[in-house]
Design a protein around this motif. Structure first.
Motif, mmCIF file in Angstrom:
data_model
loop_
_atom_site.group_PDB
_atom_site.id
_atom_site.type_symbol
_atom_site.label_atom_id
_atom_site.label_comp_id
_atom_site.label_asym_id
_atom_site.label_seq_id
_atom_site.Cartn_x
_atom_site.Cartn_y
_atom_site.Cartn_z
ATOM 1 N N THR A 334 6.973 -26.695 24.027
ATOM 2 C CA THR A 334 8.044 -26.608 24.042
ATOM 3 C C THR A 334 9.305 -26.035 23.170
ATOM 4 O OG1 THR A 334 7.533 -28.765 25.908
ATOM 5 C CG2 THR A 334 10.422 -28.129 25.203
ATOM 6 N N LEU A 335 8.830 -26.229 21.565
ATOM 7 C CA LEU A 335 9.837 -25.853 21.405
ATOM 8 C C LEU A 335 9.277 -23.960 21.143
ATOM 9 C CD1 LEU A 335 9.112 -28.425 17.837
ATOM 10 C CD2 LEU A 335 11.170 -27.977 19.643
ATOM 11 N N VAL B 38 -2.168 -29.909 9.931
ATOM 12 C CA VAL B 38 -1.569 -28.716 8.854
ATOM 13 C C VAL B 38 -1.082 -28.003 9.641
ATOM 14 C CG1 VAL B 38 -1.895 -26.953 7.001
ATOM 15 C CG2 VAL B 38 -2.504 -29.336 6.469
ATOM 16 N N GLY B 39 -1.817 -27.251 10.578
ATOM 17 C CA GLY B 39 -0.839 -26.720 11.149
ATOM 18 C C GLY B 39 -0.371 -26.635 12.199
ATOM 19 N N ILE B 40 -0.738 -27.824 12.640
ATOM 20 C CA ILE B 40 0.668 -28.531 13.681
ATOM 21 C C ILE B 40 1.437 -28.355 13.092
ATOM 22 C CG2 ILE B 40 1.489 -29.954 15.244
ATOM 23 C CD1 ILE B 40 -0.870 -30.938 15.883
ATOM 24 N N GLY B 41 1.970 -28.759 11.699
ATOM 25 C CA GLY B 41 2.751 -29.328 10.783
ATOM 26 C C GLY B 41 3.809 -28.028 10.487
ATOM 27 N N ALA B 42 3.060 -26.996 10.491
ATOM 28 C CA ALA B 42 3.280 -25.205 10.097
ATOM 29 C C ALA B 42 3.453 -24.631 11.092
ATOM 30 C CB ALA B 42 2.719 -24.789 9.861
ATOM 31 N N VAL B 43 2.719 -24.993 12.440
ATOM 32 C CA VAL B 43 3.698 -23.732 13.588
ATOM 33 C C VAL B 43 4.909 -25.037 13.933
ATOM 34 C CG1 VAL B 43 3.565 -24.581 16.073
ATOM 35 C CG2 VAL B 43 1.242 -23.735 14.759
ATOM 36 N N GLY B 44 5.196 -26.268 13.165
ATOM 37 C CA GLY B 44 6.423 -27.011 13.893
ATOM 38 C C GLY B 44 7.482 -26.227 13.124
ATOM 39 N N ILE B 45 7.319 -25.949 11.891
ATOM 40 C CA ILE B 45 8.094 -26.038 11.109
ATOM 41 C C ILE B 45 8.776 -25.039 11.419
ATOM 42 C CG2 ILE B 45 9.169 -25.900 8.246
ATOM 43 C CD1 ILE B 45 6.526 -27.943 7.899
ATOM 44 N N PHE B 46 7.581 -24.021 11.201
ATOM 45 C CA PHE B 46 7.730 -22.447 11.708
ATOM 46 C C PHE B 46 9.051 -22.171 12.953
ATOM 47 C CE2 PHE B 46 6.656 -18.198 14.482
ATOM 48 C CZ PHE B 46 7.526 -17.356 13.965
ATOM 49 N N PHE B 47 8.655 -22.691 13.288
ATOM 50 C CA PHE B 47 9.520 -22.725 15.199
ATOM 51 C C PHE B 47 11.164 -22.901 14.914
ATOM 52 C CE2 PHE B 47 6.053 -23.039 18.531
ATOM 53 C CZ PHE B 47 5.828 -21.940 18.132
ATOM 54 N N LEU B 48 10.924 -24.583 14.061
ATOM 55 C CA LEU B 48 12.652 -24.592 13.742
ATOM 56 C C LEU B 48 12.753 -24.288 12.851
ATOM 57 C CD1 LEU B 48 12.626 -28.075 14.463
ATOM 58 C CD2 LEU B 48 12.531 -28.368 11.659
ATOM 59 N N VAL B 49 12.345 -23.329 12.253
ATOM 60 C CA VAL B 49 13.536 -21.825 11.490
ATOM 61 C C VAL B 49 13.614 -20.773 12.181
ATOM 62 C CG1 VAL B 49 13.213 -20.817 9.630
ATOM 63 C CG2 VAL B 49 12.458 -23.404 8.933
ATOM 64 N N ARG B 50 12.407 -20.416 12.773
ATOM 65 C CA ARG B 50 12.529 -19.245 13.660
ATOM 66 C C ARG B 50 13.531 -19.630 15.139
ATOM 67 N NH1 ARG B 50 13.398 -16.424 16.396
ATOM 68 N NH2 ARG B 50 12.361 -14.220 17.243
ATOM 69 N N TYR B 51 13.288 -20.535 15.347
ATOM 70 C CA TYR B 51 14.639 -21.206 16.608
ATOM 71 C C TYR B 51 15.458 -21.927 16.269
ATOM 72 C CZ TYR B 51 9.896 -18.563 18.342
ATOM 73 O OH TYR B 51 8.696 -18.029 18.789
ATOM 74 N N ARG B 52 15.539 -21.142 15.335
ATOM 75 C CA ARG B 52 17.034 -23.260 14.658
ATOM 76 C C ARG B 52 18.412 -22.561 15.765
ATOM 77 N NH1 ARG B 52 19.040 -25.013 9.206
ATOM 78 N NH2 ARG B 52 20.476 -26.516 10.157
ATOM 79 N N ARG B 53 18.994 -23.409 16.374
ATOM 80 C CA ARG B 53 20.172 -23.560 16.873
ATOM 81 C C ARG B 53 20.827 -22.574 16.696
ATOM 82 N NH1 ARG B 53 22.633 -28.133 21.161
ATOM 83 N NH2 ARG B 53 19.749 -27.679 21.627
ATOM 84 N N ARG B 54 21.608 -21.461 16.618
ATOM 85 C CA ARG B 54 22.954 -21.084 16.391
ATOM 86 C C ARG B 54 24.001 -20.893 16.746
ATOM 87 N NH1 ARG B 54 17.651 -18.275 15.379
ATOM 88 N NH2 ARG B 54 17.367 -18.083 12.956
#
Ligand SMILES: [Cu+2]
Ligand SMILES: [Cu+2]
Lengths: 535, 338
Positions: A334-335, B38-54
């Motif tokens: 979803t993210l 670690v994979g899940i964490g990395a994907v999560g952090i990547f999404f967080l940075v890449r798709y951060r709300r502007r």
């Protein structure tokens, strides 16, 4: 105390009496929230006392008997007075009618009765605690629980009464979701939180009577010596374990499913995205509710049950884990390509996913059966269920508290402080419970007032983490109390969420909606055009 | 590598053959978990940075998981979990099936101590002495509430339940000392109900056992469990219904009973092992052998844990003699497992 804005459920009658006699699901939800928060504090203080005692081997602040009572009270309080009612009875009551476009639940008077049953049960349990308190552990294993001289009876009776509160709440939600959905709101458009509460309610209604029955049998055994669990009279002590876990394994899902519902809502709202796979989340919710009933034997791999039985229960437990794995992948998806807002509910959501995954995988490891022979009844198990109960459910509870605080009170909490506290809670959690996994590996059994000295360094680390956690909770309590009065006025939809509950005012008026809402699509539809593939 | 990972995960010494096996599965599972986490964490952090709300009104696309991706999400973890289950359950079956040549020791849990009894004597409190390199089978019961016999170095525990016998076996390859803990909450002093397993070289073990048996005072001549069982059987009146000669009487004969498959009243059959023999003393009507009337009373309140164990040993000693087989001092039994 609350925003003087338009009429709301908070201003409709300001006397205490108007609260005590209310049929309004929102007020009942708020009362449950207050009560469960109080018992969260009580259970937390017990936990702190335990952690302090474990700072050193031998006696630190209490003897064996006091310690044994303390862990029993911690377990009983946290499981039945906090975890089980926390999300369904508090947030479920407040939100389910709002989410399905109803004016109230199906049986408002029964709903009020469930508050009073909860208060009665909690009072009896509390009285038992002051009477000296049971020392059986929250699991009440026979024959110890039928022979110990401590005040087990009031605790049994208290939990028995609370069980009825749980059953009534569950029945109410099932009837509400079936009969009171607004016109046009079909099943597959329901918010995922409603699905989670619906699944939970099914378990509550089916499993809780078994708990009531088994507690009654233990009480009978204590009072009149019925002999059902007493081998000296042809009884079977292991029968208790079967009955108890037949309830208590599904009860784990009573505690976890609602939190999964919270996360499904929060992850959509804070990434402005539809659920990556709505139907996988729905079907896995129902799957958990069903398969969860066939895994109880995994608590008894070392009790002498047959090898075949252990294998069957192990394999079934693996299946339940699959349903959870599906949900984690769906939330993560979803993210993807969302618009992610770094707000405290989202931080709790990320913590939740990580801890649920890690704790769940340890559960998978237990289900291999051979690994369980070492870990069973050690701190590994303690860490495992605290990962699920605190790392997942309490994280989701805090996420829900922050996400719906404006909905309930009409005000916002200070965002920066809330984010800081969320980070503190997440690190405090890691510091508290990761050492407990290692303690389990090292072979430290649970429920030990005293321990051999080579376990000490890890215990000290865990206690340090626990004080960090306590500090985090203190900060949260402080700014939420402050925000109730002085927080910024939120407006109807401060998060810009497309969740259905935000279609009414915040705080909502007594009858929820001024015009009947319409439901052309499911919840959390933020996009205008469709992109059918993940690519 | 083994040693490194063992220390990394805070696992205690590997004191049994099972510990080595199970630790390897432990490493595989935990390392996979870490990798995926670690994979899940990395994907999560990547999404967080890449798709951060502007901006508050960023447009987002409607993305729905395609069916193949859903199938992948279900299929991959399912096959991994099932693989682990097969590996783990194989070990479990292995460790639940005691080998034929195991040395038997009876273990009784009691608030808050462990008692170890060797069929030929002696018995000891809290210290279990066993030979290295030989499988040992423990037959556990409890005199009061449930306890659990736990040796972290062996990665093994089993509950001691009042009114029935459970068993556990291990083989310690090397001489050494291993702490015993109680893992099932049993009341006030649960946390100090500790003991020790002392593993001796086989020769030293034999010498120790001989010395123990010799050094017992004359008044307490080591009565073997089977001898004691015979005395108990006479005193309790067991022999009024059960013969030791092979002739059926009111109840089945005890001769050769141990290890036999008995047909049951109402269909099915049961293997007459320690667990069944104990159950039949405690709750005789639970499984009645076909052809016999359900008349036996329960003996739970009349038999102590020691007497029960002694009776079982007595029944086990009643094997039809075949030419060339002499009665052994050590228990003779047919294995229930492999
Ligand atoms: Cu379970
Ligand atoms: Cu114990």
């Amino acid at each position: 105390m609350f925003p003087p804005a338009a009429e709301s459920y908070l201003t409709d009658g300001r006397t205490v009496w108007s609260w005590l006699t209310t049929h309004d699901h929102k007020r009942i939800g708020v009362m449950f929230l207050g009560l469960t928060l109080f018992f969260f504090l009580v259970g937390g203080l017990f936990a702190l006392a335990l952690r302090i005692e474990l700072l050193t081997p031998g006696r630190t602040i209490m003897g064996h008997l006091a310690y044994n009572r303390m862990f029993t009270l911690h377990g009983v309080t946290m499981v039945w007075l906090f975890m089980i009612p926390a999300i369904p009875s508090a947030f479920g009551n407040f939100l389910v009618p709002l989410m399905i476009g109803a004016r109230d639940v199906a049986f408002p008077r029964l709903n009020l009765a469930s508050v009073y049953l909860y208060v009665l049960g909690a009072s009896v349990t509390l009285w038992g605690m002051f009477e000296g308190g049971a020392d059986t552990g929250w699991t009440f294993y026979t024959p110890y629980s039928t022979t110990t001289g401590t005040a087990v009876l009031p605790v049994l009776v208290g939990v028995f009464i609370i069980g009825f509160s749980t059953i009534l709440t569950g029945l109410n939600f099932i009837a509400t979701v079936h009969t009171l959905r607004a016109p046009g709101l079909t099943w597959m458009k329901l918010p995922l939180f409603v699905w989670a509460i619906y699944g939970t309610s099914i378990i509550q209604v089916l499993a809780t009577p078994v708990l009531g029955m088994v507690l009654l049998l233990v009480a009978l055994e204590r009072v009149v010596g019925a002999g059902i669990f007493d081998p000296a009279r042809g009884g079977d002590p292991l029968l208790f374990q079967h009955l108890f876990w037949f309830y208590s394994h599904p009860a784990v899902y009573i505690m976890v499913l609602p939190s999964m519902g919270v996360i499904s809502e929060a992850v959509c709202a804070f990434s402005r995205k539809n659920a990556f796979s709505y139907r996988m989340i729905v079907y896995s919710t129902l799957g958990i509710a069903f398969v969860g009933f066939f895994t109880w034997g995994h608590h008894m791999f070392t009790s002498g049950q047959s090898t075949f039985g252990a294998g069957a229960f192990g394999a079934m437990s693996m299946l339940v884990a699959i349903f959870t794995a599906i949900k984690i992948f769906s939330w993560l998806g979803t993210l993807y390509r969302g618009s992610i807002a770094i707000e405290s509910p989202l931080l709790y959501t990320l913590g939740f996913m990580f801890f649920l995954f890690f704790g769940g995988m340890i559960g998978v490891a237990y289900a291999t059966t051979s690994l369980n022979l070492h870990w069973h009844d050690t701190y590994s198990v303690v860490a495992h269920f605290h990962f699920i109960m605190v790392g997942a459910t309490v994280m989701a509870f805090l996420g829900a508290l922050h996400y719906w605080f404006p909905k309930m009170s009409g005000r916002r909490a200070p965002a920066k402080l809330a984010n800081g506290a969320a980070v503190l809670i997440i690190f405090g959690f890691i510091a508290t419970f990761v050492p407990q996994f290692l303690l389990g590996n090292l072979g430290m059994p649970r429920r030990y007032a005293d321990y051999p000295p080579h376990f000490q360094s890890l215990h000290v680390a865990s206690t340090a983490g626990a004080s960090l956690l306590a500090f985090g909770f203190l900060i949260i309590a402080g700014y939420l109390a402050w925000s109730l009065r002085y927080g910024e006025v939120a407006g109807d939809n401060p998060w810009g969420s497309e969740g259905f509950e935000w279609r009414s005012a915040s705080p909502p008026p007594t009858h929820n909606f001024t015009t009947t809402p319409e439901y052309p699509t499911g919840p959390h539809e933020y996009a205008r055009e469709e992109v059918p593939h993940a690519a | 590598m083994n040693e490194l990972l063992r220390r990394l995960f805070f696992l205690p010494e590997q004191g049994s053959t099972f510990a080595v096996k199970v630790d390897h599965l432990h490493y595989v599972l935990l390392l996979t978990t870490f990798a995926v986490a670690v994979g899940i964490g990395a994907v999560g952090i990547f999404f967080l940075v890449r798709y951060r709300r502007r901006t508050a009104s960023d447009p987002t696309p409607r993305v729905v998981a395609p069916v193949w991706l859903e199938a992948l999400f279900i299929g991959v973890p399912l096959s991994l979990f099932l693989l682990w289950f097969v590996l783990g359950f194989k070990q479990f079956v292995w460790v639940m099936s005691p080998p034929q040549d195991a040395l038997d020791v009876y273990v009784t849990g009691k608030q808050w101590m462990w008692k170890f009894t060797y069929p030929g004597g002696p018995s000891a409190i809290d210290t279990l002495v066993v030979p290295a390199g030989r499988p040992v089978r423990l037959l556990l019961t409890s005199r009061d509430v449930i306890h659990s016999f736990y040796v972290p170095d062996f990665r093994m525990k089993r509950d001691a339940v009042p009114g029935r016998y459970t068993d556990l076996w291990f083989e310690a390859p090397k001489p050494g000392r291993h702490p015993v803990l109680c893992a099932e909450y049993c009341g006030l002093d649960h946390s100090v109900m500790r003991g020790e397993v002392v593993v001796l070289p086989p020769a030293d073990f034999d010498a120790w056992q001989d010395a123990q048996r010799r050094n017992l005072p004359v008044a307490r001549t080591p009565e073997s469990m089977a001898v004691r069982g015979e005395r108990v059987a006479a005193a309790q009146g067991c022999l009024q219904c059960h013969t030791v000669t092979g002739a059926p009487h009111i109840g089945p004969t005890w001769l050769g009973l141990y290890g036999r498959k008995e047909p049951l009243e109402g269909g099915g059959a049961v293997l007459a092992d320690e667990a069944y023999l104990t159950e039949s003393m405690m709750d005789p009507l639970a499984k009645v052998v076909a052809g016999y009337a359900p008349v036996m009373p329960g003996y739970h309140s009349r038999l102590s844990a020691e007497d029960t164990g002694a009776l079982v040993e007595f029944i086990k000693s009643l094997r039809p003699l075949r030419p060339g087989v002499t009665a052994a001092e050590e228990p003779v039994y047919v294995p229930t497992g492999r």
